[in-house]
Design a protein around this motif. Sequence first.
Motif, PDB file in Angstrom:
ATOM      1  N   GLY A   1       0.828  -1.206   0.000  1.00  0.00           N
ATOM      2  CA  GLY A   1       0.000   0.000   0.000  1.00  0.00           C
ATOM      3  C   GLY A   1       0.861   1.253   0.000  1.00  0.00           C
ATOM      4  N   SER A   2       0.393   2.265  -0.697  1.00  0.00           N
ATOM      5  CA  SER A   2       1.083   3.545  -0.712  1.00  0.00           C
ATOM      6  C   SER A   2       0.007   4.617  -0.703  1.00  0.00           C
ATOM      7  N   THR A   3       0.065   5.488   0.283  1.00  0.00           N
ATOM      8  CA  THR A   3      -1.004   6.468   0.475  1.00  0.00           C
ATOM      9  C   THR A   3      -1.270   7.264  -0.799  1.00  0.00           C
ATOM     10  N   GLY A   4      -2.527   7.296  -1.177  1.00  0.00           N
ATOM     11  CA  GLY A   4      -2.914   8.094  -2.331  1.00  0.00           C
ATOM     12  C   GLY A   4      -2.657   7.416  -3.662  1.00  0.00           C
ATOM     13  N   GLU A   5      -1.971   6.262  -3.654  1.00  0.00           N
ATOM     14  CA  GLU A   5      -1.647   5.609  -4.915  1.00  0.00           C
ATOM     15  C   GLU A   5      -2.385   4.275  -5.059  1.00  0.00           C
TER      16      GLU A   5
ATOM     17  N   ALA B   1      -4.317  -5.267 -15.701  1.00  0.00           N
ATOM     18  CA  ALA B   1      -5.184  -4.454 -16.547  1.00  0.00           C
ATOM     19  C   ALA B   1      -5.842  -3.372 -15.710  1.00  0.00           C
ATOM     20  N   GLY B   2      -6.441  -2.425 -16.393  1.00  0.00           N
ATOM     21  CA  GLY B   2      -7.112  -1.339 -15.695  1.00  0.00           C
ATOM     22  C   GLY B   2      -7.053  -0.093 -16.538  1.00  0.00           C
ATOM     23  N   LEU B   3      -7.786   0.926 -16.116  1.00  0.00           N
ATOM     24  CA  LEU B   3      -7.779   2.162 -16.872  1.00  0.00           C
ATOM     25  C   LEU B   3      -6.477   2.903 -16.616  1.00  0.00           C
ATOM     26  N   VAL B   4      -6.147   3.805 -17.527  1.00  0.00           N
ATOM     27  CA  VAL B   4      -4.989   4.657 -17.316  1.00  0.00           C
ATOM     28  C   VAL B   4      -5.224   5.460 -16.039  1.00  0.00           C
ATOM     29  N   GLY B   5      -4.241   5.462 -15.147  1.00  0.00           N
ATOM     30  CA  GLY B   5      -4.391   6.204 -13.901  1.00  0.00           C
ATOM     31  C   GLY B   5      -4.965   5.387 -12.765  1.00  0.00           C
ATOM     32  N   ALA B   6      -5.202   4.093 -12.992  1.00  0.00           N
ATOM     33  CA  ALA B   6      -5.772   3.263 -11.938  1.00  0.00           C
ATOM     34  C   ALA B   6      -4.733   2.913 -10.879  1.00  0.00           C
ATOM     35  N   GLY B   7      -3.454   3.077 -11.212  1.00  0.00           N
ATOM     36  CA  GLY B   7      -2.404   2.782 -10.240  1.00  0.00           C
ATOM     37  C   GLY B   7      -1.527   1.609 -10.627  1.00  0.00           C
ATOM     38  N   ARG B   8      -1.677   1.106 -11.865  1.00  0.00           N
ATOM     39  CA  ARG B   8      -0.904  -0.067 -12.278  1.00  0.00           C
ATOM     40  C   ARG B   8       0.584   0.227 -12.343  1.00  0.00           C
ATOM     41  N   SER B   9       0.940   1.326 -13.016  1.00  0.00           N
ATOM     42  CA  SER B   9       2.356   1.664 -13.144  1.00  0.00           C
ATOM     43  C   SER B   9       2.956   1.968 -11.779  1.00  0.00           C
ATOM     44  N   GLU B  10       2.155   2.590 -10.903  1.00  0.00           N
ATOM     45  CA  GLU B  10       2.646   2.921  -9.561  1.00  0.00           C
ATOM     46  C   GLU B  10       2.985   1.652  -8.801  1.00  0.00           C
ATOM     47  N   ILE B  11       2.140   0.642  -8.934  1.00  0.00           N
ATOM     48  CA  ILE B  11       2.411  -0.640  -8.261  1.00  0.00           C
ATOM     49  C   ILE B  11       3.720  -1.222  -8.791  1.00  0.00           C
ATOM     50  N   ALA B  12       3.870  -1.222 -10.110  1.00  0.00           N
ATOM     51  CA  ALA B  12       5.073  -1.793 -10.719  1.00  0.00           C
ATOM     52  C   ALA B  12       6.312  -1.045 -10.250  1.00  0.00           C
ATOM     53  N   ARG B  13       6.211   0.273 -10.203  1.00  0.00           N
ATOM     54  CA  ARG B  13       7.376   1.059  -9.792  1.00  0.00           C
ATOM     55  C   ARG B  13       7.734   0.785  -8.333  1.00  0.00           C
ATOM     56  N   ALA B  14       6.700   0.579  -7.499  1.00  0.00           N
ATOM     57  CA  ALA B  14       6.962   0.295  -6.086  1.00  0.00           C
ATOM     58  C   ALA B  14       7.610  -1.081  -5.934  1.00  0.00           C
TER      59      ALA B  14
END
Lengths: 343, 516
Positions: B274-278, B295-308
């Motif tokens: 978990g990451s606050t706000g992401e 999968a998911g819409l752009v901005g759903a947080g997929r790239s953020e998860i991958a980066r984390a």
Amino acid sequence: MSTATLHPSQESAATRVVQTLLRSRELAIVIVLALILVVATTRRSSFVFSADGWRDTLLAPSILLLLAVGQMVVVVTRNVDLSVGSTLGITAYATGKIFVSNPETSVLVVFAAGLALGAVVGALNGLLVTVFKVPALVITLGTMYVLRGALTHEVGSDRMTAGDYPAHFEKLGNQQVLTIPVLTIIALVVVALVGYYLHTARGGRELYAIGSDPDAADLYGLPSGRRVLGAFVLCGALAGLAGVFSAARYATAFSGTGSGIELQAVAAVVIGGVAIFGGSGTVWGAAIGAFLLVTINRALPILGISEFWQGAVVGALIIGSIVLDRVLSIRRTHKLVEARDHA
Amino acid sequence: MTTATGTEGRTAPTLELRSVAKSFGAVAALRSGTLEVAPGSIHALVGENGAGKSTLVKIVAGVHRRDSGVFRLLGEDVDFGSTADSKSAGVAVIYQEPTLFPDLSVAENIFMGRHPLGRGRRIDRTRMYDESNALFARLGVTIDPRRVANGLSIADQQLIEIAKAISLDAKLLVMDEPTAALSGNEVARLFAVARSLRDEGRALVFISHRFDEVFDLCDTVTVMRDGAYVSTHLVAETTEAEIVSRMVGREVAELFPKTPAAIGDVVLDIQGLGSTGEFHDISFQVRAGEIVGLAGLVGAGRSEIARAVFGVDGYDEGRVTLHGKAVPKKQPRAAIRAGMAFVPEDRRQQGLVIEGSVARNIASVIRGGLAKGGLLTAAAENKASAPWASRLQVKTSALDMRAATMSGGNQQKVVIAKWLATDPKLLIIDEPTRGIDVGTKAEVHRLLSDLAGQGLAILMISSELPEVLGMADRVLVVCEGRLTADIAREDATPENVMAAATRSAPTAPPTKEPVS
């Protein structure tokens, strides 16, 4: 200065003006300037409240004011002009030369000559930058040294002294109208004219656009080359005028006149909230920045701070204002993005 | 080659290009470009990357001057020497990522260079704002003309470009991959605007890699291949398969050829990330030989998860383990050592040293091992990278060629080769085929499939539903920072994935069942 207001369309014009003012960078430096004036005056009332103190408070910044205005116009296009100190030195000396050859020369002619000489230097800088697409930092660093070298070669250890400038010219340097020095009045008129142009003329707005994103400016079909050239010509011309001011005020010129003042001009612009990468900022900010810099230098001895520390104080001010700008800009972007996500 | 002329010759076409050619030095970017766009029509221009579409657009935009060929606008011969020429002749080009002035107001971005003037040639700001509002009203959107352009979404930036085009009364609007960065709603809004412009009698050229969009929006489609015109079709009379085969010059049998592979042990195990706000409470596993689609819409947080997971960004709670060993947070180097590889979404900015050579790029992560006495020679780089380049069929004349000059597909292969050289256990790949042409796309897919077959665990983020459905053994759907579905390959359908991706259920626990 842009504001983070999100739906100003629903607010009255008056509210908007007040909000813009409150959020503006200019107000922040005005407050710092006022603080310094108040503290210095409490320590020594003659700092402002004496004939000489009052005159110096207004007169001392006049030269840097001109340079800062010219520099601002260049910086807003994402360029910089480091040659203004050398230009100032050349015109200050040339002014003396003109008077030596003919002491009866009209002051107006001298002013025109200074402007023209500076404009030529500015055009040279501008052409090199726009034609060869070399960063202005490098080009004007080069012209700064070349011009200073040429001046040193021409002048040698010679110097123009009070005797070389006619009395009517020297008098102008200290003349006051309603207690306000004439040089300061001229400088403020320049500030007002340039500020008006930048705010209300298409050409002025295009300077901001070019600095904000040069590639976009090309895609928009803006005449970038011509505008940047114009900015350098104006900056050079104002540096030339500043040279005449310098001669009038100090009645002296030698090979080192104006050396180092180009960095003060850049400092004034940055402290005044003009983005060093162009695109935002105002002439008013740069002008207040110039006032602040000069006033601080005058006030430090009174505040008991050794003159050796003056440079450090100015440096801290520059770093502080850049960091402040950065923080504000990050916060603003953050707010805008947040508002977008919650729209 | 067949030529099916779609437009009747009653009125002069808005744009007419015939056998237009353009070379840069010895490289012929456009050999024979032909395009005829009728007023009141939306004309799709499709072709693989490198087919010459961009060069064609740049000639129309006045960025480049053609070497030869006919170029007519509204029936008159034209020859643009600058973007200003093209603008004043009534051409507006809207790029994928609009180039606005970030520091200036929205209204100034529309009217820069031609602000409405009042008395004494002063800029009349009130009129400028009023006219901006009027333009936005016509487009059916609300954007505050006084705010700065900085921070606007790509979709809004495009709308500003369109507003500008209308205020210039552009007769021809060229949109170069406008939907690549837009969400579903934004695409719908853009298409509505495009249709209304068409109904006003303007001509639109629409460049896209997404066929569903081409078939949804456009009436005519022109195909280009290898810098030359191939054919023009009425959309109503053609099929996706026909267009694709004309683009690649061959029938593409299978775009998404994931072959079944033996699924092995758990490689990546994520618990309660978990990451606050992401993103919140993200738990899933990826096994050896498995491709897991995120999968998911752009901005759903997929790239953020991958980066984390890879350690580029930090996270507030949860843990990441690879092969049973905890991976420390916010340390990409440790992640690489542990056996992770990360192919980012933005190839040019984050994946490549774009000005560097192919060899330097491939060798960039393993260079510590290649250096002798702290010195790294080009010969060592070439030697180490050559087998990877050939294994991945990177089409390059020489390993010292600059990555910037390669096509998107080949650049992507270079990025993948770079990571394979580190012998990873887990490959995280964000939008593997964004901006890659159809032919190379299939190659990238085949490559990923092969790698999975060799036991690599792959976490693939993709916005293209067919790609996810075709490639992934398992589809995880992210919606508003939470996992909303975990669907096995055989159960996954466009409908249930989209349903999970659009469901706003912030408190719902992740489901193990397909969402209907």
